[in-house]
Design a protein around this motif. Structure first.
Motif, PDB file in Angstrom:
ATOM      1  N   ASP A  13       0.251  -1.003   0.197  1.00 51.92           N
ATOM      2  CA  ASP A  13      -0.189   0.064  -0.272  1.00 51.92           C
ATOM      3  C   ASP A  13       1.105   1.211  -0.304  1.00 51.92           C
ATOM      4  OD1 ASP A  13      -1.970   1.962   0.268  1.00 51.92           O
ATOM      5  OD2 ASP A  13      -2.779   2.090   2.075  1.00 51.92           O
ATOM      6  N   GLY A  14       1.505   1.704  -1.419  1.00 47.44           N
ATOM      7  CA  GLY A  14       2.322   2.271  -1.436  1.00 47.44           C
ATOM      8  C   GLY A  14       2.536   2.353  -2.884  1.00 47.44           C
ATOM      9  N   PRO A  15       4.428   3.693  -3.485  1.00 43.24           N
ATOM     10  CA  PRO A  15       4.676   3.574  -4.040  1.00 43.24           C
ATOM     11  C   PRO A  15       5.126   2.732  -4.995  1.00 43.24           C
ATOM     12  CG  PRO A  15       5.869   4.970  -2.554  1.00 43.24           C
ATOM     13  CD  PRO A  15       5.296   3.779  -1.803  1.00 43.24           C
ATOM     14  N   LYS A  16       4.245   2.761  -6.420  1.00 42.15           N
ATOM     15  CA  LYS A  16       5.124   2.176  -7.586  1.00 42.15           C
ATOM     16  C   LYS A  16       5.898   2.093  -8.360  1.00 42.15           C
ATOM     17  CE  LYS A  16       0.891   1.862  -8.547  1.00 42.15           C
ATOM     18  NZ  LYS A  16      -0.287   3.198  -7.949  1.00 42.15           N
ATOM     19  N   VAL A  17       6.271   0.793  -8.505  1.00 37.65           N
ATOM     20  CA  VAL A  17       6.737   1.327  -9.944  1.00 37.65           C
ATOM     21  C   VAL A  17       6.856   2.471 -10.524  1.00 37.65           C
ATOM     22  CG1 VAL A  17       8.930   0.140 -11.449  1.00 37.65           C
ATOM     23  CG2 VAL A  17       8.236  -0.951  -9.454  1.00 37.65           C
ATOM     24  N   GLY A  18       7.403   2.783 -11.521  1.00 36.98           N
ATOM     25  CA  GLY A  18       6.936   4.003 -12.093  1.00 36.98           C
ATOM     26  C   GLY A  18       6.225   5.585 -11.474  1.00 36.98           C
ATOM     27  N   ASP A  19       5.864   5.536 -10.029  1.00 38.35           N
ATOM     28  CA  ASP A  19       5.801   6.785  -9.365  1.00 38.35           C
ATOM     29  C   ASP A  19       7.045   7.803  -9.383  1.00 38.35           C
ATOM     30  OD1 ASP A  19       2.712   5.047  -9.192  1.00 38.35           O
ATOM     31  OD2 ASP A  19       3.517   5.026  -7.367  1.00 38.35           O
ATOM     32  N   HIS A  20       6.360   8.682  -9.691  1.00 35.88           N
ATOM     33  CA  HIS A  20       7.064   9.769  -9.552  1.00 35.88           C
ATOM     34  C   HIS A  20       7.008  10.273  -7.447  1.00 35.88           C
ATOM     35  CE1 HIS A  20       8.222  14.916  -9.423  1.00 35.88           C
ATOM     36  NE2 HIS A  20       8.684  13.996  -8.829  1.00 35.88           N
ATOM     37  N   VAL A  21       7.966   9.828  -6.844  1.00 41.10           N
ATOM     38  CA  VAL A  21       7.954  10.511  -5.966  1.00 41.10           C
ATOM     39  C   VAL A  21       9.344  10.729  -4.945  1.00 41.10           C
ATOM     40  CG1 VAL A  21       6.733   8.171  -4.821  1.00 41.10           C
ATOM     41  CG2 VAL A  21       9.478   8.440  -5.296  1.00 41.10           C
ATOM     42  N   GLY A  23      22.339   8.160   1.585  1.00 39.83           N
ATOM     43  CA  GLY A  23      22.009   9.631   1.109  1.00 39.83           C
ATOM     44  C   GLY A  23      21.753   9.699  -0.751  1.00 39.83           C
ATOM     45  N   ALA A  24      21.019  10.608  -0.550  1.00 35.93           N
ATOM     46  CA  ALA A  24      20.296  10.998  -1.956  1.00 35.93           C
ATOM     47  C   ALA A  24      21.489  12.047  -2.829  1.00 35.93           C
ATOM     48  CB  ALA A  24      19.359  12.178  -1.424  1.00 35.93           C
ATOM     49  N   PHE A  25      22.506  11.732  -2.793  1.00 31.89           N
ATOM     50  CA  PHE A  25      23.318  12.714  -3.307  1.00 31.89           C
ATOM     51  C   PHE A  25      23.968  11.648  -4.382  1.00 31.89           C
ATOM     52  CE2 PHE A  25      23.935  16.954  -1.575  1.00 31.89           C
ATOM     53  CZ  PHE A  25      22.687  17.279  -1.364  1.00 31.89           C
ATOM     54  N   ALA A  26      23.340  10.627  -5.180  1.00 27.56           N
ATOM     55  CA  ALA A  26      23.676   9.122  -6.398  1.00 27.56           C
ATOM     56  C   ALA A  26      22.349   9.772  -6.837  1.00 27.56           C
ATOM     57  CB  ALA A  26      23.602   8.614  -5.042  1.00 27.56           C
ATOM     58  N   GLU A  27      23.229   8.595  -8.535  1.00 29.44           N
ATOM     59  CA  GLU A  27      22.002   8.410  -9.128  1.00 29.44           C
ATOM     60  C   GLU A  27      20.470   7.272  -8.481  1.00 29.44           C
ATOM     61  OE1 GLU A  27      24.826   8.026 -13.452  1.00 29.44           O
ATOM     62  OE2 GLU A  27      25.521   6.391 -11.521  1.00 29.44           O
ATOM     63  N   TYR A  28      21.011   7.118  -7.385  1.00 32.39           N
ATOM     64  CA  TYR A  28      19.642   6.374  -7.162  1.00 32.39           C
ATOM     65  C   TYR A  28      20.113   7.067  -5.371  1.00 32.39           C
ATOM     66  CZ  TYR A  28      19.027   2.951 -11.297  1.00 32.39           C
ATOM     67  OH  TYR A  28      19.654   2.981 -12.656  1.00 32.39           O
ATOM     68  N   VAL A  29      18.248   5.994  -4.637  1.00 29.94           N
ATOM     69  CA  VAL A  29      18.416   6.049  -3.716  1.00 29.94           C
ATOM     70  C   VAL A  29      17.856   5.477  -3.011  1.00 29.94           C
ATOM     71  CG1 VAL A  29      17.115   7.749  -3.613  1.00 29.94           C
ATOM     72  CG2 VAL A  29      18.164   8.394  -1.744  1.00 29.94           C
ATOM     73  N   LYS A  30      17.572   4.725  -1.977  1.00 27.95           N
ATOM     74  CA  LYS A  30      16.962   4.187  -1.713  1.00 27.95           C
ATOM     75  C   LYS A  30      16.262   4.786   0.049  1.00 27.95           C
ATOM     76  CE  LYS A  30      19.074   1.344   2.450  1.00 27.95           C
ATOM     77  NZ  LYS A  30      19.257  -0.075   2.625  1.00 27.95           N
ATOM     78  N   THR A  31      15.145   4.365   0.109  1.00 24.25           N
ATOM     79  CA  THR A  31      14.271   4.521   1.501  1.00 24.25           C
ATOM     80  C   THR A  31      13.320   3.895   2.099  1.00 24.25           C
ATOM     81  OG1 THR A  31      13.071   7.567   1.681  1.00 24.25           O
ATOM     82  CG2 THR A  31      12.426   6.579   0.125  1.00 24.25           C
ATOM     83  N   PHE A  32      13.228   3.906   3.097  1.00 25.31           N
ATOM     84  CA  PHE A  32      11.538   3.178   2.732  1.00 25.31           C
ATOM     85  C   PHE A  32      10.152   4.741   2.053  1.00 25.31           C
ATOM     86  CE2 PHE A  32      13.855   3.985   7.244  1.00 25.31           C
ATOM     87  CZ  PHE A  32      13.892   2.954   7.021  1.00 25.31           C
ATOM     88  N   ALA A  33       9.220   3.154   2.185  1.00 25.95           N
ATOM     89  CA  ALA A  33       8.313   2.542   1.058  1.00 25.95           C
ATOM     90  C   ALA A  33       7.298   4.486   2.006  1.00 25.95           C
ATOM     91  CB  ALA A  33       7.618   2.094   0.925  1.00 25.95           C
ATOM     92  N   ASP A  34       6.881   4.502   3.785  1.00 23.83           N
ATOM     93  CA  ASP A  34       5.769   5.050   4.141  1.00 23.83           C
ATOM     94  C   ASP A  34       6.231   6.936   4.155  1.00 23.83           C
ATOM     95  OD1 ASP A  34       8.223   3.896   6.381  1.00 23.83           O
ATOM     96  OD2 ASP A  34       6.387   4.462   7.357  1.00 23.83           O
ATOM     97  N   ILE A  35       8.050   6.922   3.591  1.00 18.85           N
ATOM     98  CA  ILE A  35       8.217   8.127   4.472  1.00 18.85           C
ATOM     99  C   ILE A  35       8.771   8.644   2.853  1.00 18.85           C
ATOM    100  CG2 ILE A  35       8.530   8.163   6.460  1.00 18.85           C
ATOM    101  CD1 ILE A  35      11.891   7.894   6.646  1.00 18.85           C
ATOM    102  N   VAL A  36       7.893   9.326   1.966  1.00 17.39           N
ATOM    103  CA  VAL A  36       7.738   9.583   0.236  1.00 17.39           C
ATOM    104  C   VAL A  36       6.608   9.931   0.341  1.00 17.39           C
ATOM    105  CG1 VAL A  36       9.678   8.442  -0.244  1.00 17.39           C
ATOM    106  CG2 VAL A  36       7.659   7.057  -0.772  1.00 17.39           C
ATOM    107  N   TRP A  37       5.995  10.874  -0.714  1.00 22.55           N
ATOM    108  CA  TRP A  37       4.891  11.396  -1.384  1.00 22.55           C
ATOM    109  C   TRP A  37       5.184  11.320  -2.466  1.00 22.55           C
ATOM    110  CZ3 TRP A  37       3.861  16.183  -3.158  1.00 22.55           C
ATOM    111  CH2 TRP A  37       5.107  17.309  -3.747  1.00 22.55           C
ATOM    112  N   ILE A  38       4.222  10.555  -3.013  1.00 23.21           N
ATOM    113  CA  ILE A  38       3.933  10.727  -4.402  1.00 23.21           C
ATOM    114  C   ILE A  38       3.491  11.765  -5.246  1.00 23.21           C
ATOM    115  CG2 ILE A  38       2.331   9.216  -6.205  1.00 23.21           C
ATOM    116  CD1 ILE A  38       2.380   6.908  -3.959  1.00 23.21           C
TER     117      ILE A  38
END
Length: 353
Positions: free
Chosen positions: A80-88, A101-116
């Motif tokens: 119940d959260g972001p899906k592949v292809g979503d802008h977050v 960290g965010a200053f990279a080509e990819y970043v990992k994060t907890f799915a419940d603390i991003v916004w779509i």
């Protein structure tokens, strides 16, 4: 989509000589409750260069907090959260972990603390700028134990005043909008060149922070009824102004400087310093300082972020000004220096990745 993810990426890494360097770095693996985002834009915050200069980071960690991008992989338990292809868009604890960290080509994060980010609303640059600054304003106003303002969609039953000291800071630009969304009247301080911008975001009254009578003018405008103040600069003098501006019935001040004194000189005014990194819900450190887990802060932010897309769609919350800094990841050190020199005002520095 996952099969197209490379093994390594370019990242801005905190190195032992207390500087950052663009290096090849492993693309992070994700846990079951995390997502992997391919970054499109990132934004700078004072905390980014302070982690470097003040030796708060861990050697080998990825710098940077604010990001906006596209989800390329989701953990097994993310249903119940972001899906592949979503802008977050979201916030990472830069320079604290080897793989986050965010200053990279990819970043990992907890799915419940991003916004779509809703389609046809914020660009990636604008969404990245709604990271640390916006989330800090949310935490300062509404999270448990902070200022205690009425949280939207509810509104204050009476239009009370809120002081936002430092209205042209990133936090200030966001806090002005949130306070109005909550039904409060906003008085703020800033350089006169930024007054019109702050009024366009919802400030009722703007005062030049250089004015030697700033406290008296705040008291005059508010009828000496002020009970709430957010102080975004963090200096001893700015804290003092916010405390003195509170009316005779007392009130609360929230600041952003953990090193500031908790002594207000007034028994009727309490001051709390807030630090956004607690939203991860994990214990964390800043150099030698250790902080316990605050799961209630994560729960609160996760709930607020679910409401954010609707406020953006409605236009109740507007993008804040951004300054696009050319050069991508390689140009981040020059942006750090620009911030060190105090040149950022009423805008966020952003990069395309």
């Amino acid at each position: 989509m996952a099969s197209t993810i490379p093994a390594t990426m370019k990242a801005v890494v905190y190195v032992e000589s207390n500087k950052v360097s663009v290096q090849e770095h492993p693309v992070p693996d994700i846990a079951d409750d995390e997502i992997l985002v391919k970054n499109v834009a990132i934004a700078l915050n004072p905390t980014d260069w302070k982690h470097v200069d003040w030796k708060l980071g861990k050697v080998g960690s990825i710098s940077g907090c604010d990001f906006s991008g596209v989800v390329v992989k989701v953990g097994k338990s993310v249903t119940d959260g972001p899906k592949v292809g979503d802008h977050v868009a979201g916030v990472a604890h830069g320079a604290a972990y080897l793989d986050e960290g965010a200053f990279a080509e990819y970043v990992k994060t907890f799915a419940d603390i991003v916004w779509i980010v809703p389609e046809n609303t914020f660009s990636h640059e604008q969404a990245a700028a709604y990271g640390v600054a916006f989330w800090t304003a949310v935490q300062a106003f509404y999270a448990p134990g902070r200022l205690g303002l009425v949280e939207p969609p509810a509104k204050s039953p009476t239009p009370e005043w809120v002081l936002i000291y430092g209205g042209s800071s990133g936090v200030g630009l966001c806090a002005i909008q949130l306070a109005r969304l909550s039904g409060y009247k906003v008085i703020t301080t800033a350089s006169p060149r930024n007054h019109e911008l702050l009024k366009s975001l919802g400030a009722d009254v703007t005062i030049d922070y250089h004015d030697p009578d700033v406290v008296a003018k705040i008291k005059q405008v508010t009828g000496d009824t002020l009970k709430y103040a957010l102080e975004t600069i963090g200096d001893e003098e700015t804290h003092k102004v916010a405390i003195e501006a509170i009316g005779p019935s007392g009130g609360r001040v929230v600041g952003l400087n953990l090193m500031a004194s908790k002594e207000t000189g007034r028994k009727d005014v309490t001051i709390t310093e807030t630090l956004l990194y607690s939203v991860s819900g994990r214990p964390f450190s800043l150099g030698p300082m250790q902080f316990p887990a605050a799961p209630e802060d994560r729960t609160h932010m996760a709930a607020f972020l679910k409401k954010l897309p609707q406020y953006v769609l409605e236009g109740a919350l507007k993008p804040i000004p951004v300054k696009l800094w050319e050069g991508g990841l390689e140009a981040i050190p020059s942006g750090f220096q620009y911030m060190r020199e105090g040149k950022v005002s009423a805008e966020k520095i952003v990069y395309r990745v």
